[in-house]
Scaffold this active site. Structure first.
Site, PDB file in Angstrom:
ATOM      1  N   SER B 146     -62.288 -12.146  33.031  1.00  0.00           N
ATOM      2  CA  SER B 146     -62.828 -13.436  33.457  1.00  0.00           C
ATOM      3  C   SER B 146     -62.028 -13.969  34.648  1.00  0.00           C
ATOM      4  O   SER B 146     -61.985 -13.298  35.685  1.00  0.00           O
ATOM      5  CB  SER B 146     -62.830 -14.399  32.264  1.00  0.00           C
ATOM      6  OG  SER B 146     -63.656 -15.496  32.518  1.00  0.00           O
ATOM      7  N   ASP B 222     -73.344 -12.089  27.910  1.00  0.00           N
ATOM      8  CA  ASP B 222     -72.250 -12.996  28.259  1.00  0.00           C
ATOM      9  C   ASP B 222     -72.817 -14.402  28.444  1.00  0.00           C
ATOM     10  O   ASP B 222     -73.763 -14.605  29.199  1.00  0.00           O
ATOM     11  CB  ASP B 222     -71.586 -12.489  29.548  1.00  0.00           C
ATOM     12  CG  ASP B 222     -70.251 -13.138  29.832  1.00  0.00           C
ATOM     13  OD1 ASP B 222     -70.179 -14.392  29.781  1.00  0.00           O
ATOM     14  OD2 ASP B 222     -69.296 -12.407  30.109  1.00  0.00           O
ATOM     15  N   HIS B 254     -68.771 -12.637  26.090  1.00  0.00           N
ATOM     16  CA  HIS B 254     -67.569 -12.862  26.917  1.00  0.00           C
ATOM     17  C   HIS B 254     -66.275 -12.754  26.114  1.00  0.00           C
ATOM     18  O   HIS B 254     -65.193 -12.993  26.647  1.00  0.00           O
ATOM     19  CB  HIS B 254     -67.672 -14.259  27.550  1.00  0.00           C
ATOM     20  CG  HIS B 254     -66.834 -14.446  28.780  1.00  0.00           C
ATOM     21  ND1 HIS B 254     -67.062 -13.775  29.956  1.00  0.00           N
ATOM     22  CD2 HIS B 254     -65.743 -15.236  29.021  1.00  0.00           C
ATOM     23  CE1 HIS B 254     -66.165 -14.133  30.861  1.00  0.00           C
ATOM     24  NE2 HIS B 254     -65.349 -15.021  30.318  1.00  0.00           N
TER      25      HIS B 254
END
Lengths: 276, 276
Positions: B146, B222, B254
């Site tokens: 991320s 996600d 995610h």
């Protein structure tokens, strides 16, 4: 029962669910990992009982079990370690009350209305899992860590017909002779030590053992060795001629790092006992 | 530098250390895993940069990297994601301030005295690691998740000589065009968007790419796809003819569960680039 979350992991599904528990008189949360195979057929079930302060979440996120469960085709259930809630009794100590159910049914106030983790993990939760998920309830094994190792061993020895195998990481092995045990059994079960024996894995091992293989891992650098009393269980296993292995792992402590290191071996051990 | 903890895991040592950082003007904590091989010889080093809200601890406990690092003979460093402390600027939002350093050097008040994560992870911390631990500083690779995927990609492309390979899990791939980027770059770097381009992996990829292999994994489920903008990076990689693979993983979100699932493949990818 409500779904709190479902995440894809190693091609299977890691779910977290909450349900009103008749046994504990409160909402109880548990986690269940279903491997890819469960999408089309029932799979065996491994129970993982957690230690002091833990919820369903700790091992689910830190023990690395899903990879092996996916490879082996095995479901894994992670129960919580106690009833919880604002109207559930508690204690300021981390090792009594919420997060510290010790897998017993309390008979003493103020604990007795909710602290019934023995009945919950041996009765209500298995029935719920069997009714709602694609698991083979005639193919179960059980493991756990610390207080959960105590739970796994005592549940397995008293419900031997239910489990093909039992293992434990650094279990509280002789609670009737430890400050991790005497304090809690006094609070939950009362002063009559005769009532404690059914919840001591060393005593159960001496008395009747387990009709299947047993695997214990214990780190030599565990910061709680005096409270865990592994020597009592090792002696009882040897005296019983128990089918089993008690391993001391040099340099390992009481953490999830220790457990993650040997998890693959434990899951392979259970898979073998379950004919996977 | 002080040792906060060292735990044995997969026959190696997972350490957590704290040191006074000249770059960040505060104490900084990092974690370093050393595989068994490091007991007798230097080992290559993989960097893992974390995402929003994380410290050094999240991936250390949840990503399952130690098993593969031990097998491959690779050290793994987990830096924190920002400066921290009572006298360090912060914001109520989870995506700005402490826990959200975005791997840039802030030029704007109130952030500029401490928020210098670019210089910290590209300069001070590598020097510290190289000086104190048995790692081969001429054999490094980098990955991240991320915000940390953004960090890994931008650091790798701007310090290409330092890294054999780069990978990322669900990176913030085009921050100059995302609310995960525009808000933070405005706060940390100011309003001149020309200053932002050096911290956008899609723009860096279009401009000069990376002189080595690139691996990106992105879950199709996600919850942050709109903020991550994977399509911009995928397009840039293809237009650049970058040596690399961009994989969409069906059904993954995610979470760390996604990362844990594909960690073995990422570490094998880096091991290959590092000639392990």
């Amino acid at each position: 029962m409500k779904t709190l979350s479902e995440n894809r992991v190693f091609d299977g599904v890691q779910g977290v669910y909450v349900h009103p528990s008749v046994t504990c008189g409160c909402e109880m949360t548990f986690a269940l990992y279903l491997p890819p195979e469960a999408a089309h057929s029932k799979v065996p079930l491994l129970w993982y009982l957690s230690g002091l302060t833990c919820t369903h979440e700790n091992a689910m996120t830190k023990a690395g079990m899903q990879k092996y469960a996916a490879e082996l085709g095995m479901a894994v259930c992670f129960p919580d370690t106690s009833p919880r809630g604002a109207d559930v009794a508690d204690d300021k100590a981390f090792d009594l009350g919420q997060g510290a159910g010790f897998y017993v049914d309390a008979s003493q106030a103020p604990w007795d209305p909710h602290f019934r983790m023995w009945s919950y993990v041996t009765g209500e939760l298995p029935r719920l899992i069997g009714d709602h998920f694609p698991v083979e309830m005639d193919r179960q094994s059980i493991t756990g860590h610390s207080m959960g190792g105590h739970g796994a061993l005592t549940v397995a020895m008293r419900q031997a017909e239910r489990f093909a195998s039992v293992s434990a990481f650094a279990p509280i092995a002789n609670p009737v002779a430890s400050d991790w045990g005497r304090k809690q059994f006094t609070a939950y079960l009362g002063n009559d030590e005769a009532d404690w024996a059914a919840h001591d894995s060393s005593l159960l091992m001496r008395d009747h053992g387990f009709d299947g293989p047993v695997l214990i891992d214990q780190g030599t650098s565990d910061q709680f060795l005096d409270l865990l009393r592994p020597e009592t269980l090792a002696e009882a296993m040897a005296a019983r001629r128990q089918d089993g292995v008690f391993r001391f792992q040099k340099g390992y402590d009481h953490s999830y790092f220790f457990m993650a290191t040997f998890m693959e071996a434990h899951m392979a051990f259970h898979a073998d006992a379950l004919d996977l």
